[in-house]
Structure formats: C-alpha cells, structure tokens
Design a protein around this motif. Structure first.
Motif, PDB file in Angstrom:
ATOM      1  N   ILE A  21       0.831  -1.202   0.000  1.00  0.00           N
ATOM      2  CA  ILE A  21       0.000   0.000   0.000  1.00  0.00           C
ATOM      3  C   ILE A  21       0.864   1.250   0.000  1.00  0.00           C
ATOM      4  CG2 ILE A  21      -2.048  -1.063   1.053  1.00  0.00           C
ATOM      5  CD1 ILE A  21      -1.273  -0.028   3.695  1.00  0.00           C
ATOM      6  N   TRP A  22       0.297   2.330  -0.515  1.00  0.00           N
ATOM      7  CA  TRP A  22       0.996   3.607  -0.646  1.00  0.00           C
ATOM      8  C   TRP A  22       0.254   4.649   0.164  1.00  0.00           C
ATOM      9  CZ3 TRP A  22       0.860  -0.114  -4.301  1.00  0.00           C
ATOM     10  CH2 TRP A  22       2.062  -0.441  -4.957  1.00  0.00           C
ATOM     11  N   TRP A  23       0.978   5.215   1.085  1.00  0.00           N
ATOM     12  CA  TRP A  23       0.381   6.262   1.927  1.00  0.00           C
ATOM     13  C   TRP A  23       1.138   7.560   1.711  1.00  0.00           C
ATOM     14  CZ3 TRP A  23      -1.173   5.429   7.727  1.00  0.00           C
ATOM     15  CH2 TRP A  23      -2.292   4.577   7.798  1.00  0.00           C
ATOM     16  N   ASN A  24       0.441   8.565   1.264  1.00  0.00           N
ATOM     17  CA  ASN A  24       1.017   9.900   1.181  1.00  0.00           C
ATOM     18  C   ASN A  24       0.495  10.664   2.401  1.00  0.00           C
ATOM     19  OD1 ASN A  24       2.170  12.283   0.351  1.00  0.00           O
ATOM     20  ND2 ASN A  24       0.898  12.531  -1.494  1.00  0.00           N
ATOM     21  N   GLY A  43      -3.612  13.305   7.647  1.00  0.00           N
ATOM     22  CA  GLY A  43      -4.299  12.166   7.036  1.00  0.00           C
ATOM     23  C   GLY A  43      -3.444  11.535   5.953  1.00  0.00           C
ATOM     24  N   VAL A  44      -4.082  10.825   5.070  1.00  0.00           N
ATOM     25  CA  VAL A  44      -3.395  10.096   4.013  1.00  0.00           C
ATOM     26  C   VAL A  44      -4.050  10.437   2.675  1.00  0.00           C
ATOM     27  CG1 VAL A  44      -3.027   7.774   3.068  1.00  0.00           C
ATOM     28  CG2 VAL A  44      -2.640   8.207   5.497  1.00  0.00           C
ATOM     29  N   ASN A  45      -3.230  10.758   1.678  1.00  0.00           N
ATOM     30  CA  ASN A  45      -3.725  11.086   0.334  1.00  0.00           C
ATOM     31  C   ASN A  45      -4.828  12.141   0.386  1.00  0.00           C
ATOM     32  OD1 ASN A  45      -2.055   9.007  -0.466  1.00  0.00           O
ATOM     33  ND2 ASN A  45      -3.545   8.031  -1.817  1.00  0.00           N
ATOM     34  N   GLY A  46      -4.663  13.106   1.279  1.00  0.00           N
ATOM     35  CA  GLY A  46      -5.607  14.218   1.323  1.00  0.00           C
ATOM     36  C   GLY A  46      -6.934  13.898   1.964  1.00  0.00           C
ATOM     37  N   PRO A  50      -7.333   8.007   8.001  1.00  0.00           N
ATOM     38  CA  PRO A  50      -6.576   7.130   7.105  1.00  0.00           C
ATOM     39  C   PRO A  50      -7.265   5.778   6.961  1.00  0.00           C
ATOM     40  CG  PRO A  50      -5.128   8.125   8.743  1.00  0.00           C
ATOM     41  CD  PRO A  50      -6.532   8.442   9.161  1.00  0.00           C
ATOM     42  N   PRO A  51      -7.166   5.161   5.778  1.00  0.00           N
ATOM     43  CA  PRO A  51      -7.910   3.913   5.541  1.00  0.00           C
ATOM     44  C   PRO A  51      -7.439   2.775   6.450  1.00  0.00           C
ATOM     45  CG  PRO A  51      -6.362   4.348   3.753  1.00  0.00           C
ATOM     46  CD  PRO A  51      -6.367   5.566   4.618  1.00  0.00           C
ATOM     47  N   PRO A  52      -8.384   1.963   6.946  1.00  0.00           N
ATOM     48  CA  PRO A  52      -8.009   0.793   7.749  1.00  0.00           C
ATOM     49  C   PRO A  52      -7.167  -0.166   6.912  1.00  0.00           C
ATOM     50  CG  PRO A  52     -10.388   1.177   7.834  1.00  0.00           C
ATOM     51  CD  PRO A  52      -9.848   2.047   6.753  1.00  0.00           C
TER      52      PRO A  52
HETATM   53  C1  LIG Z   1      -2.661   7.187  -2.469  1.00  0.00           C
HETATM   54  O1  LIG Z   1      -2.353   7.723  -3.736  1.00  0.00           O
HETATM   55  C2  LIG Z   1      -1.455   6.905  -4.481  1.00  0.00           C
HETATM   56  C3  LIG Z   1      -1.045   7.673  -5.716  1.00  0.00           C
HETATM   57  O2  LIG Z   1      -2.126   8.214  -6.329  1.00  0.00           O
HETATM   58  C4  LIG Z   1      -2.149   5.592  -4.796  1.00  0.00           C
HETATM   59  O3  LIG Z   1      -1.271   4.748  -5.517  1.00  0.00           O
HETATM   60  C5  LIG Z   1      -2.482   4.924  -3.490  1.00  0.00           C
HETATM   61  O4  LIG Z   1      -3.182   3.712  -3.695  1.00  0.00           O
HETATM   62  C6  LIG Z   1      -3.326   5.838  -2.625  1.00  0.00           C
HETATM   63  N1  LIG Z   1      -3.445   5.215  -1.321  1.00  0.00           N
HETATM   64  C7  LIG Z   1      -4.558   5.209  -0.632  1.00  0.00           C
HETATM   65  C8  LIG Z   1      -4.524   4.553   0.685  1.00  0.00           C
HETATM   66  O5  LIG Z   1      -5.570   5.727  -1.050  1.00  0.00           O
END
Ligand SMILES: *[C@@H]1O[C@H](CO)[C@@H](O)[C@H](O)[C@H]1NC(C)=O
Ligand SMILES: *[C@@H]1O[C@H](CO)[C@@H](O)[C@H](O)[C@H]1NC(C)=O
Ligand SMILES: *[C@@H]1O[C@H](CO)[C@@H](O)[C@H](O)[C@H]1NC(C)=O
Ligand SMILES: *[C@@H]1O[C@H](CO)[C@@H](O)[C@H](O)[C@H]1NC(C)=O
Ligand SMILES: *[C@@H]1O[C@H](CO)[C@@H](O)[C@H](O)[C@H]1NC(C)=O
Ligand SMILES: *[C@@H]1O[C@H](CO)[C@@H](O)[C@H](O)[C@H]1NC(C)=O
Ligand SMILES: *[C@@H]1O[C@H](CO)[C@@H](O)[C@H](O)[C@H]1NC(C)=O
Ligand SMILES: *[C@@H]1O[C@H](CO)[C@@H](O)[C@H](O)[C@H]1NC(C)=O
Ligand SMILES: *[C@@H]1O[C@H](CO)[C@@H](O)[C@H](O)[C@H]1NC(C)=O
Ligand SMILES: *[C@@H]1O[C@H](CO)[C@@H](O)[C@H](O)[C@H]1NC(C)=O
Ligand SMILES: *[C@@H]1O[C@H](CO)[C@@H](O)[C@H](O)[C@H]1NC(C)=O
Ligand SMILES: *[C@@H]1O[C@H](CO)[C@@H](O)[C@H](O)[C@H]1NC(C)=O
Length: 630
Positions: A21-24, A43-46, A50-52
C-alpha cells in the motif's frame, strides 16, 4: 465467510504474498469529526481518517509512506514484532531518524512469518503526530482464525479522544513552567466510528455532517447494522492520546475472545475498559427481536482529567440498528464502571512462564523538575531521545554494542534468550498503560499497592504459571505494580513507554536493547540504504553511541534532564527544593521567581547528576537495577 469476500478484492494483485500500500501523509484542512470544530488534521492522500489496513496472515505487508507534512514523520505498526528488523518499527530516534519531508520510507511488516493475528493499529510515532490524526486499525486475518465458526460478520469499533488544538501547541502548554503540576491537555470531545472490510461505515441517512469528513459516520451519526440471531465480532480499539474508555451496548452481552492480538478463552463481560492503545475483540449475539434499536455507549474515563469542562461531553453514543422503523432504547447511564481483569484472561495458545534470569525494577512518577516543568521519569530519570537512534548504535558499535552505557542512562541490554521480569511500580495515583515494542508481555503478577505488606494487595510472585495472559499494552493501577515477563528473543532496540502521548513526550520511557551482537549478525545486508540517507538528509549522525561517539562511555553532548530537585545537594539545590514546595503553594509567583533565575541552573544540575551516574556506573551497577539471578 461472506464478510471476507470484498476484502480479498483489496489484496494487491501486483506481487503474490505481499500486500502493498501507498500512503502519502498529508495535512487535511477542515476536518470536523465531532461536529463541533473544524481543524487541520494529518491524514493520508488528502483524506481523513486514514484507511483501515487489513492483511491476510499468509501475506507480508509493504507500506510505502511518503511524508508530505512539514516535519519528520514515521509510522509504527503497533504490536508487530519485526523480529530482528527493529529498524522497521517506526519509533523515531530509536528505530529510525524519521522520514524527512518529501521522502519515502518502505516499511516491511513481516506478518507472514511473525505468527501474529488479530487486532492491532498503525500510528505515527514521531513528535506526537498521531494525536493529530495519523492512526488507523490494522487487522490481521488468519485462515486459522480460532473463532471463525463462532461469528457471522465483524466490525471494527474505533474509540478516541479528540482535541481541537494541534498537538505541538498542546505539548507546549503541557511542558511549561506555567503548568508545574503537569495537568494534561483535556480532550475537547470523544469519537466513535466503525469500519468493515477496509472501509469506514458511512453516516446514517438524514444526517449532514461536515463536508471534509462526511464519508464517515461519527458518534450519533454512526450505526452498526445488526440482523437478528447473528453473532458479530467487534474489534474495539482505543486509538486516543490520553483518555481511557468504558464501552458497552444496551441490551447485549459481550464475550471477550481477544486482547491485543492474543486470542483468549471466551470471557463474558458487561463492559470493556480500554486504556489508550489497548484492543479487545468481543462476540456479540444479536437479539431475536427487531422491535428496538439499542444505544452503544463509549464513556471517557475522566478521573485523570484536571477538570471536566462544562463544554465537554465525555459520554458519547452510537447505535445498533435492527430496523429503521424501530425506536431506540437508550439506558443512558450505568451505576458504576467495571474494569476488565485482563490478567485473569486465558490465552487459547498455551505459553508457560519460563523461570526468569533477570529482573529490572522500574518505578515511575511525575514531578516538577529543577527547571520548573513537570515530567514523567523512571527511577529518577527523564527519557530523552538519543542523538543516534538506538538501533544504529547497535549496528555501528561492534563489540562495544553490548555496553548498556552506550545507549544513554535510560537503557538496558539483554542477552539473547534472557527471561526478563520487568517489575513496574506506579508511584502515581492514576493508572497508566505501558506498551512494549517488539514483544508481547506475560502478566505474571499484579499488585494494587506495591508498598503494602498485605498479600491481598501486594501478592508474592508465583512461579511455574502454566499460561499467564500476554498482551502488548498493560495498564498499571495507581499505586500498584505489575510484573511483566518477556523472553528476549527478538534482537534489536525497543522502546517501553507509557502510551499516554503526553507522558511519553514528558519522558516516561526506557529503551531495551536485546542481543546486540545477534542483531548485528541478522542485520547483515538487510538494512535498506534509505535508512541512512534519510538520517543524512536530517543532519543526524548514524554511528557511535547514543551521543554519536566511538567511545561507548563518552556521553558528552547527549541531551539529558531536566532533573529532579532532589538530585541537587548544593546550597543552590536546597534553594531549588524550597522553590518546588513554594511552587505548589503560591504557584505563579514562584514560577516568575524561577523565570527570573532563582534556581540552580540546568547545567549545574546536569553536571551533578552526571557525576552521580558516572560514580554508580563505576561501581558496576546502574542504580542497582539489574540483578542477575544465579
Ligand atoms: C494514495 O495515492 C497513491 C497515488 O495516487 C495511490 O497509488 C495509493 O493507492 C493511494 N493510497 C490510498 C490509501 O488511497
Ligand atoms: C502527496 O501529497 C502532496 C500534497 O498533497 C502532493 O504535493 C504530492 O504530489 C503527493 N505525492 C505523491 C507521491 O502522491
Ligand atoms: C495455519 O495453521 C497451520 C497448522 O497449524 C500452519 O501450518 C499454518 O502456518 C497456519 N497458517 C497461518 C497463516 O497462520
Ligand atoms: C513472507 O513474505 C515474503 C515476501 O513475499 C517472502 O519473501 C518470505 O519468504 C515469506 N516468509 C514466509 C515465512 O512465508
Ligand atoms: C488468506 O490466504 C490464504 C492463502 O492464499 C487463503 O487460503 C485464505 O482464504 C485467505 N484468508 C483470508 C481470511 O482471506
Ligand atoms: C451529525 O449530523 C448532524 C446533522 O445531521 C450534525 O449537526 C452533527 O454535527 C453530526 N454529528 C457528528 C458527530 O458529526
Ligand atoms: C433466539 O431464539 C433462539 C431460538 O428460540 C434461542 O435459542 C436464542 O437463545 C435466542 N437468542 C437470544 C439472544 O435471545
Ligand atoms: C415508537 O414510539 C412511538 C412513540 O412512543 C410509538 O407510537 C411507536 O409505536 C413505537 N414504535 C415501535 C416500533 O415500537
Ligand atoms: C442517549 O442518552 C444520552 C443521555 O441522555 C444522550 O446524550 C445520547 O445522545 C442518547 N443517545 C442516542 C443515540 O440517542
Ligand atoms: C457519564 O456517565 C457516567 C456513568 O453513567 C455518569 O456517572 C456521569 O455523570 C456522566 N457524565 C456526564 C458529564 O454526563
Ligand atoms: C524471533 O525469531 C526467532 C528465530 O529466529 C524465534 O526463536 C523467536 O521466538 C522470535 N521472537 C519473536 C518475538 O517473534
Ligand atoms: C570500543 O571502545 C573502546 C573504548 O573507546 C575503543 O578503544 C574500541 O576501539 C571500541 N571498539 C570498537 C569495535 O569500536
């Protein structure tokens, strides 16, 4: 089981056996989960919360965390063992330097080899950033689930205190000469919300919560849909910073089956008590009749609050919905609160208590220190973050890594396989939740008054226990003590701390260094280079002892203190002591006197304490704390 089918579709198709998983990590403006106040959160990705994270135990987890906030961040997967890879543990300045803004850290969480399953959580572990929102449930689903046949579906229940101000401002006013008594920031609200299959449950129809957090139902706008006759597993997590919670459901009984990832024999309870960072799974069998919906109660434990402001609602509710046309039964209050007696729970997987080889006695308390601020301390010492993260000292000191002096005066070194008893004595009147990184701890003894001669209040430790309860976060009653036993079989550097975030920040922590030479051996070729690059980007050293020196005992430059007034015995120290008493009596006047330089300087105090510590170390004994049994 039907409830896992949607979850399976979330598994990454990219690499078999790895969920990636990718967390920004970003700031999110105008979040308003309590419906009372809009504030910036992390938070994560704006988006927030944050998602469980839900993972199959046959997979490993790979979390790419990009830090897009303006200060170093980390992510700690709370309760995960990270066996021999403690640099993945996410504790800033113990296991890593912190992710610099703009950079990415790839956390490898070896769930497939840890033997762990159950209910955990992930949260920031740098400068209290989780208080501002970086936290989420982390569920490990095992194909061998102990109680799989006993429930039809599951929900996660998140409980948390909530502040309207941001953590750095709160911390500033907490550790401050204007707050010599150490009154913790009082939460502005409490939150309850739910998730299932990796998503949060939406608000009930007809409610119009604030736009930024409108996808998630909070408190009175959240509900759990129940069907008659079915049995549900509720995974209840306290993700707060300070307040404990009492949790119960009108008209329904609960049966505990798990605590902090340890499956237990079924234990019926009317009410759960959860300190921050603790988790329980309970089975709840739905009623047969749909004629009523029922209130879910989550009451903050306010005994530690300096005061309960009239604007604060510490008791919050949500609902169980059987039918949209049914009325609500809300019993509103209970006559008294009850605590879960966790040491009486019985793990389903038997693990006997082994005979101890080492005992560490740790007594903690809080006091106004020589600089006028209030701090927590273990055995007279306030924990400060080392200059070099402890794991990097382990990896860079060669044979000198076995020296406990090297890690700073709040550190203990164990040999591989030591069976260690931590006797933790709570000198404060309130209860405190202690978390051990990298281990689950057996609770082998508990006293409600550790100074008492009465064995009913201070029972002797019984050896040969066949299957004591174990968990990763243990609550220690005010004036009481617990004996926690671990087998030191996880090489690395691990933090042990009060999980009340304010107390961790004020110094209530120690470091355990397990089997440093084995840690070095197992780390060969496995430490990712970005670990070191990120330290360099932050200007932090990565070699040497806690202070960055090759000589393990040269701690010059290591941040220490502030010091207890009683460590000073010079005339000036006595003045400082008088100052302390005065502080209690005439408060702010004394604080001004302090500010004007009325007390011994911090440097003088430090110098004295340093001398004392050095002297004790020369005698081969650090405060007489480590006793090796023959
Ligand atoms: C966050 O954004 C990235 C890039 O857009 C995406 O690959 C990733 O799945 C996203 N992660 C979540 C938890 O939404
Ligand atoms: C992360 O979020 C920040 C702020 O919204 C954005 O500028 C950046 O491009 C994002 N990075 C990634 C890798 O998605
Ligand atoms: C499930 O149990 C079997 C037998 O005890 C074991 O071999 C296997 O590793 C377990 N699987 C997981 C994912 O825990
Ligand atoms: C766990 O998963 C990782 C990544 O797929 C793999 O390299 C490793 O061999 C697995 N370990 C076990 C014990 O299955
Ligand atoms: C986890 O993965 C295993 C092996 O791929 C699979 O058999 C099992 O059904 C999965 N379990 C869950 C709970 O998703
Ligand atoms: C629930 O929704 C109402 C509007 O329907 C809103 O006024 C209230 O603030 C919401 N409560 C929470 C906790 O979000
Ligand atoms: C529901 O009804 C069944 C069958 O009559 C009974 O066995 C069960 O105990 C009832 N459950 C509850 C929660 O009352
Ligand atoms: C709900 O309460 C109202 C008012 O007390 C009553 O008229 C109605 O019959 C109740 N509905 C149910 C399903 O019990
Ligand atoms: C239950 O009653 C309490 C106390 O009157 C109230 O604060 C709360 O909002 C009620 N809960 C629901 C879901 O109606
Ligand atoms: C919260 O609930 C407890 C237990 O029912 C009760 O004693 C207390 O007065 C309530 N507090 C408030 C502020 O309503
Ligand atoms: C760590 O791994 C070793 C084997 O390398 C094992 O003996 C030990 O039990 C593990 N410890 C933990 C806490 O997982
Ligand atoms: C260990 O410390 C001593 C004393 O400073 C030093 O002489 C020696 O070189 C160090 N050993 C290693 C392996 O760094």
């Amino acid at each position: 089981m039907w409830c896992f089918i949607p979850f399976l579709t979330l598994l990454s198709p990219a690499i078999a056996g790895v969920q990636e998983i990718w967390w920004n990590v970003t700031y999110v403006q105008n979040a308003n989960p309590d419906g009372l106040f809009e504030r910036r959160v992390i938070g994560v990705n704006g988006s927030w919360p944050p998602p469980p994270i839900e993972v199959n135990t046959s997979d490993s987890l790979l979390v790419h965390v990009t830090n897009s906030i303006d200060k170093p961040a980390t992510l700690h997967h709370h309760g995960m063992f990270f066996n021999s890879t403690s640099w993945m543990d996410g504790a800033m300045s113990v296991s890593q330097c912190g992710i610099p803004p703009g950079q990415t850290f790839d956390y490898v969480v070896p769930i497939n080899s840890s033997g762990q399953s159950g209910t955990y959580w992930a949260h920031g572990h740098s400068n209290g950033i989780y208080v501002d929102g970086l936290r989420t449930p982390l569920l490990l689903h095992s194909p061998n689930e102990t109680y799989a046949a006993d429930y039809d579906a599951e929900f996660t229940v998140v409980l948390s205190d909530w502040y309207h101000n941001e953590q750095p401002a709160l911390l500033n006013s907490f550790i401050n000469i204007a707050n010599p008594g150490g009154a913790e920031p009082i939460p502005d609200a409490a939150l309850i919300y739910f998730s299932q299959n990796g998503s949060y449950l939406a608000p009930i129809s007809g409610s119009h919560p604030s736009p930024v957090t409108s996808a998630v139902g909070f408190n009175e706008n959240a509900t759990l849909p129940f069907q008659p006759g079915k049995t549900y597993r509720l995974r209840v997590i306290n993700m707060g910073a300070f307040a404990g919670f009492f949790f119960w459901i009108d008209g329904h009984q609960m049966r505990i089956i798990e605590a902090d990832g340890t499956d237990t024999q079924e234990q019926p309870v009317d009410m759960l008590s959860l300190s921050v960072a603790q988790r329980y799974s309970v089975l709840v069998t739905a009623r047969n009749d749909t004629s009523s919906n029922w209130a879910i109660h989550a009451n903050m434990d306010t005994t530690m609050f300096d005061k309960v402001p009239s604007t604060l609602s510490p008791n919050i509710t949500s609902t169980i919905t059987y039918s949209s046309s049914s009325n609500l039964t809300n019993l509103t209050t209970v006559s008294s609160y009850t605590m879960v007696n966790d040491s009486a729970l019985i793990p389903t997987i038997i693990s006997p208590a082994l005979p101890p080889t080492n005992t560490v006695e740790l007594e903690f308390n809080f006091e106004t220190m020589s600089d006028g601020t209030n701090h927590g301390f273990f055995n007279d010492l306030v924990y400060n973050l080392p200059v070099v993260p402890a794991i990097m000292s382990v990896l860079s000191l060669g044979d000198n890594a076995t020296s406990s002096v090297a890690y700073g005066p709040y550190s203990f070194v164990f040999n591989y396989g030591d069976v260690v008893d931590l006797v933790v004595k709570n000198g404060d009147t309130n209860q405190h939740p202690f978390h051990m990184h990298g281990y689950s701890m057996q609770i082998v003894n508990k006293a409600t008054d550790y100074t008492s001669d009465d064995p009913s209040l201070n029972p002797p430790l019984v050896e040969g226990q066949v299957n004591p309860m174990r968990r990763d976060t243990v609550t220690i009653p005010g004036g009481g003590s617990v004996t926690l036993r671990i087998v030191a079989d996880n090489p690395g550097a691990w933090l042990f701390h009060c999980h009340i975030e304010w107390h961790l920040e004020s110094g209530l922590a120690v470091q355990f260094i397990t089997a440093p030479l084995e840690a070095q051996e197992r780390a060969q070729g496995r430490v990712p280079s970005f670990m070191y690059e990120q330290c360099a980007a932050l200007g932090m050293p990565t070699v040497g002892n806690a202070a960055g020196h090759a000589d393990p005992s040269d701690l010059s430059g290591l941040p220490l203190g502030p010091w207890l007034q009683k460590l000073g015995w010079l005339p000036k120290g006595i003045w400082a002591m008088a100052g302390c008493v005065l502080t209690a009596v005439i408060g702010i006047v004394t604080v001004m006197w302090y500010a004007m330089g009325g007390s011994i300087t911090e440097e003088e105090m430090e110098e004295e304490a340093r001398k004392r510590i050095e002297e004790k170390e020369r005698k081969g004994k650090f405060f007489g704390l480590i006793k090796r049994k023959s």
